[in-house]
Design an enzyme around this catalytic site. Structure first.
Site, PDB file in Angstrom:
ATOM      1  N   GLU A  84       0.831  -1.209   0.000  1.00 24.04           N
ATOM      2  CA  GLU A  84       0.000   0.000   0.000  1.00 24.04           C
ATOM      3  C   GLU A  84       0.861   1.253   0.000  1.00 24.04           C
ATOM      4  O   GLU A  84       0.606   2.193  -0.747  1.00 24.04           O
ATOM      5  CB  GLU A  84      -0.924  -0.001   1.225  1.00 24.04           C
ATOM      6  CG  GLU A  84      -1.779   1.235   1.373  1.00 24.04           C
ATOM      7  CD  GLU A  84      -2.829   1.408   0.287  1.00 24.04           C
ATOM      8  OE1 GLU A  84      -3.259   2.553   0.060  1.00 24.04           O
ATOM      9  OE2 GLU A  84      -3.226   0.414  -0.339  1.00 24.04           O
ATOM     10  N   VAL A  88      10.614   6.460   1.627  1.00 20.06           N
ATOM     11  CA  VAL A  88      11.954   6.679   2.173  1.00 20.06           C
ATOM     12  C   VAL A  88      12.154   8.190   2.232  1.00 20.06           C
ATOM     13  O   VAL A  88      11.868   8.905   1.250  1.00 20.06           O
ATOM     14  CB  VAL A  88      13.039   6.010   1.294  1.00 20.06           C
ATOM     15  CG1 VAL A  88      14.433   6.376   1.788  1.00 20.06           C
ATOM     16  CG2 VAL A  88      12.853   4.495   1.279  1.00 20.06           C
ATOM     17  N   ASN A 125       4.998   9.852 -11.521  1.00 20.63           N
ATOM     18  CA  ASN A 125       6.155   9.641 -10.659  1.00 20.63           C
ATOM     19  C   ASN A 125       7.264   8.884 -11.405  1.00 20.63           C
ATOM     20  O   ASN A 125       7.571   7.731 -11.095  1.00 20.63           O
ATOM     21  CB  ASN A 125       5.719   8.898  -9.392  1.00 20.63           C
ATOM     22  CG  ASN A 125       6.763   8.929  -8.311  1.00 20.63           C
ATOM     23  OD1 ASN A 125       7.926   9.251  -8.555  1.00 20.63           O
ATOM     24  ND2 ASN A 125       6.362   8.567  -7.108  1.00 20.63           N
ATOM     25  N   TYR A 132      11.411   1.161  -9.911  1.00 22.02           N
ATOM     26  CA  TYR A 132      10.702  -0.118  -9.861  1.00 22.02           C
ATOM     27  C   TYR A 132      11.038  -0.990 -11.073  1.00 22.02           C
ATOM     28  O   TYR A 132      11.253  -2.196 -10.939  1.00 22.02           O
ATOM     29  CB  TYR A 132       9.196   0.093  -9.777  1.00 22.02           C
ATOM     30  CG  TYR A 132       8.736   0.818  -8.537  1.00 22.02           C
ATOM     31  CD1 TYR A 132       9.343   0.624  -7.301  1.00 22.02           C
ATOM     32  CD2 TYR A 132       7.675   1.715  -8.587  1.00 22.02           C
ATOM     33  CE1 TYR A 132       8.926   1.288  -6.160  1.00 22.02           C
ATOM     34  CE2 TYR A 132       7.237   2.382  -7.454  1.00 22.02           C
ATOM     35  CZ  TYR A 132       7.865   2.165  -6.248  1.00 22.02           C
ATOM     36  OH  TYR A 132       7.437   2.825  -5.128  1.00 22.02           O
TER      37      TYR A 132
END
Length: 166
Positions: A84, A88, A125, A132
């Site tokens: 969810e 950092v 983003n 990712y």
């Protein structure tokens, strides 16, 4: 530099709440944060926890977190882990903590015989999307997220279907 990941405890609730607010600020969604901290604690650490939290630390200082829960794939016939929130702190980015948090969740997936690890990322983003993808994640462009909340959720809950008993 020492990176470590640990399970959150009820004493971490103020820290978790702050990480959620910090993530919302980063995502330009601070206006959507409405949780009550005590209720959040009940849902995370009460008799029936709905999610788990791990805290990422650098040299013993909390610098990030991941909040996750199990979902289930009928096609795979196995559970999965849905991430969810992953956050950092800006001054800790590039330290490897984000990757360590995701690697920790991947290990949990393997240990728990899960089919997959999934999460959403905002389409604007680009730094996170690139990060990712560098870890082997792939975008699921063929799916559209659907949501029912607020008054629409209440209205749907009040509706009756032919299979609903009186």
């Amino acid at each position: 530099m020492t990176l470590s990941i640990r399970s959150a405890t009820p004493a971490d609730l103020p820290l978790i709440a702050q990480f959620i607010r910090d993530l919302a600020d980063y995502e330009k969604l601070a206006h959507e944060v409405r949780f009550d901290e005590a209720k959040l604690g009940e849902k995370l650490f009460g008799p029936r926890p709905y999610a788990e939290v791990v805290i990422g630390e650098i040299n013993g200082a909390p610098q990030g977190f991941a909040l996750f829960f199990h979902n289930f794939s009928t096609f795979e016939g196995k559970p999965g882990i849905y991430l969810e929130d992953l956050f950092v702190r800006p001054d800790a980015r590039g330290s490897g903590l984000g990757k360590a948090l995701l690697a920790h969740l991947a290990k949990l997936c393997v240990e728990r015989d899960c089919a997959r690890l999934e999460w959403w990322v905002l389409d604007w983003n680009a730094p996170s999307i690139g990060f990712y993808k560098s870890l082997g994640a792939r975008m699921m462009d063929e799916w559209t997220v659907m949501r029912v909340d607020g008054e629409a959720l209440a209205k749907l809950a009040r509706s009756r279907s032919p299979a609903t008993p009186d």
